[in-house]
Design an enzyme around this catalytic site. Structure first.
Site, mmCIF file in Angstrom:
data_model
loop_
_atom_site.group_PDB
_atom_site.id
_atom_site.type_symbol
_atom_site.label_atom_id
_atom_site.label_comp_id
_atom_site.label_asym_id
_atom_site.label_seq_id
_atom_site.Cartn_x
_atom_site.Cartn_y
_atom_site.Cartn_z
ATOM 1 C CB SER A 124 -0.955 -0.152 1.108
ATOM 2 O OG SER A 124 -0.071 0.002 2.249
ATOM 3 C CG ASN A 127 -4.826 -4.387 12.693
ATOM 4 O OD1 ASN A 127 -4.212 -4.465 11.721
ATOM 5 N ND2 ASN A 127 -5.297 -5.602 13.163
ATOM 6 C CB THR A 141 -40.238 24.974 -13.162
ATOM 7 O OG1 THR A 141 -41.200 25.420 -14.209
ATOM 8 C CG2 THR A 141 -40.060 25.816 -11.902
ATOM 9 C CG HIS A 142 -40.905 21.433 -15.791
ATOM 10 N ND1 HIS A 142 -41.129 20.094 -15.560
ATOM 11 C CD2 HIS A 142 -41.587 22.239 -14.972
ATOM 12 C CE1 HIS A 142 -42.071 20.105 -14.419
ATOM 13 N NE2 HIS A 142 -42.517 21.398 -14.181
ATOM 14 C CB SER A 160 -11.868 23.999 -30.766
ATOM 15 O OG SER A 160 -11.692 23.406 -31.879
ATOM 16 C CE LYS A 208 -17.208 25.020 -29.373
ATOM 17 N NZ LYS A 208 -16.984 23.665 -29.550
ATOM 18 C CG ASN A 247 -14.936 24.383 -25.990
ATOM 19 O OD1 ASN A 247 -15.804 24.686 -26.640
ATOM 20 N ND2 ASN A 247 -13.938 23.711 -26.642
ATOM 21 C CD GLU A 277 -17.484 21.258 -21.352
ATOM 22 O OE1 GLU A 277 -17.829 20.376 -22.368
ATOM 23 O OE2 GLU A 277 -16.460 21.868 -21.675
ATOM 24 C CE1 TYR A 296 -6.689 -3.414 8.749
ATOM 25 C CE2 TYR A 296 -5.836 -5.468 8.405
ATOM 26 C CZ TYR A 296 -5.949 -4.383 7.927
ATOM 27 O OH TYR A 296 -5.137 -4.005 6.732
HETATM 28 N N1 ARG Z 1 -1.427 -1.296 5.063
HETATM 29 C C1 ARG Z 1 -2.342 -1.780 6.117
HETATM 30 C C2 ARG Z 1 -3.776 -1.284 5.915
HETATM 31 O O1 ARG Z 1 -3.652 -0.174 5.317
HETATM 32 C C3 ARG Z 1 -2.031 -1.535 7.587
HETATM 33 C C4 ARG Z 1 -2.582 -2.595 8.559
HETATM 34 C C5 ARG Z 1 -2.329 -3.713 8.213
HETATM 35 N N2 ARG Z 1 -2.540 -4.585 9.414
HETATM 36 C C6 ARG Z 1 -2.427 -6.006 9.190
HETATM 37 N N3 ARG Z 1 -2.880 -6.705 10.117
HETATM 38 N N4 ARG Z 1 -2.004 -6.774 8.185
HETATM 39 O O2 ARG Z 1 -4.815 -1.575 6.298
#
Ligand code: ARG
Length: 462
Positions: free
Chosen positions: A27, A114, A159-160, A281, A287, A289, A294, A321
């Site tokens: 992560s 956790n 409206t509408h 454009s 143009k 835009n 948007e 968890y």
């Molecule tokens: N990278 C993990 C998360 O975002 C951190 C917690 C990981 N905990 C575990 N028991 N593997 O959730």
């Protein structure tokens, strides 16, 4: 595999993780955003360990210095995040041990990733919410400013998407002011609920150490601990609160954006977009835009998607968890990174708009926007409203056939359809008069709009 980093949890393992597993589960690519929050959590936890005597002065001094160095490396963009160390927590812990030696390994006493990740995430989101709240305030300030500066400008209300009744442009802006006020309330409530500390819940059951959860919570600016340890590590309703508040905000911003797109079209021609927030454009030289508007309209979709992703990820998860919870971060990060740039540019975009008041006025004079008032005039003189409505409807049909406006009719023509009509009815139908008659509470009449502006200014002062 030679040269591979040993995982902090690898004691019971004989084999290495597959590099594909490393990449799949890491992560760090996104949770490095939590690095400074993780330092703050480490410092608060470490200081508490020192107070409990679980670290001595020398150990704590070394850890604190190490963490401060890591903090300045992160700030300077010098900190090297490693994929094999999975996430921000293990990256920081490994860096600490590398800097201060084995004593660094004491920092994880009485805690788990956790409770750590839940704390980091809440801290990060808290400052994100504060930025959103500041952005909303600035945007609301601009809406009031536009309302004050364009108090006398009248345009058709729809409206509408059919011209309905004339309204003040200020009234239109103040409608958004109200919507965004409720958005700000939702974010403030989300902030109040998220501001509790999960630290001390450890993996899920609490710890065998007599941790001072209150002190750590207070040090990190939390209002107190999340009481139940299982709840603390497993729920992400605070992320849902935030993303759902953001989704509602994006509904509002997307409606505003859609109106900017419509109003800047040649068909409406009510506004001209500032060059600084428009594009051209590559093929059509003429143009201009409204891309910014948007994109605001479109980006609502990704925030709604994030809300769905989070709800789906959480539903049916057994306590406590689960690694599924790692998927909570990207939707939240992207929501923040979608909303903040919009809040940053929209006030200047609005200030840069050129309002084509003559086009708005002309649109009010074309389309029988004063028809309700004629029916009201008749009703006030005793004609049952439904009958008055019918008479005026037929009169409008006549005008359409003749290519005339109500204001161009002679009294004789008027009376052909509305026998009770008098000459006064025609002056009654002048544009300003029609608008300013709407002085019911919160209406578009001048005095009511001024009152709304004053209330808005007062609200912004608080
Ligand atoms: N990278 C993990 C998360 O975002 C951190 C917690 C990981 N905990 C575990 N028991 N593997 O959730």
């Amino acid at each position: 595999m030679a040269g591979r980093i040993k995982k902090p949890w690898a004691g019971r393992f004989k084999g290495q993780t597959d590099p594909r597993m490393d990449r799949f589960q890491a992560s760090i690519g996104f949770d490095k955003r939590l690095a400074l929050a993780d330092v703050a959590v480490n410092l608060a936890h470490g200081r508490m360990l020192r107070r409990l005597g679980l670290l001595d002065d020398r150990e704590w001094a070394a850890i604190e210095t190490g963490l401060r160095e890591i903090e300045s490396d992160i700030r300077a963009g010098r900190f090297e995040f490693k994929l094999e160390l999975e996430d921000v927590h293990m990256n920081l812990e490994a860096a600490l041990i590398e800097r201060v030696g084995p004593v660094g390994a004491k920092i994880h006493t009485g805690r788990s990733r956790n409770d750590q990740v839940a704390a980091d995430f809440r801290l990060y989101l808290r400052s994100g919410v504060d930025e959103v709240l500041a952005g909303l305030k600035a945007l609301r300030r601009v809406l009031v400013r536009l309302a004050r500066e364009h108090l006398e400008v009248i345009l058709p209300g729809y409206t509408h998407l059919q011209r309905a009744q004339p309204v003040r442009l200020a009234q239109h802006f103040l409608a958004y002011f109200q919507m965004l006020g409720r958005d700000a309330e939702r974010f403030a409530q989300a902030r109040a609920r998220l501001n509790r500390s999960p630290l001390g819940a450890a993996a899920l059951a609490g710890t065998t150490f007599a941790l001072d959860r209150e002190a750590v919570a207070a040090e990190l600016g939390f209002d107190g601990p999340v009481l139940n340890s299982i709840d603390a590590v497993s729920d992400r309703d605070f992320a849902l609160d935030f993303v759902s508040a953001a989704a509602v905000l994006m509904v509002h911003l997307s409606r505003l954006a859609e109106e900017l797109v419509l109003w800047s079209s040649q068909e409406f021609g009510f506004i001209e977009m500032p060059d600084s927030f428009s594009t051209g454009s590559s093929i059509m030289p003429q143009k201009k835009n409204p891309d910014a508007a948007e994109l605001i309209r479109a980006k609502s979709g990704r925030v709604f998607g994030h809300l769905t992703a989070l709800l789906t990820m959480l539903k049916g998860l057994p306590l406590a968890y689960n690694k599924d919870l790692q998927e909570d971060k990207e939707p939240v990060f992207d929501t923040l990174e979608t909303v903040l740039p919009i809040l940053e540019l929209l006030p200047d975009l609005l200030v840069g708009l050129r309002f084509r008041e003559e086009r708005m006025r002309a649109a009010c004079l074309d389309g029988f926007l004063e028809a309700t008032d004629l029916a009201d005039w008749l009703a006030a003189r005793g004609v049952p409203f439904r009958q008055a409505h019918q008479q005026v409807g037929e009169l409008v049909g006549y005008c359409l056939d003749q290519g005339k406006r109500l204001g161009q009719l002679s009294l004789e023509e008027l009376r052909r359809f509305c026998p009770r009509a008098e000459a006064e009815a025609l002056t009654w139908l002048e544009l300003e008069a029609v608008v300013d008659r709407r002085e019911s509470l919160g209406g578009t009449g001048r005095s009511e709009v001024v009152r709304q502006i004053e209330a808005a200014l007062k609200e912004l002062e608080d």
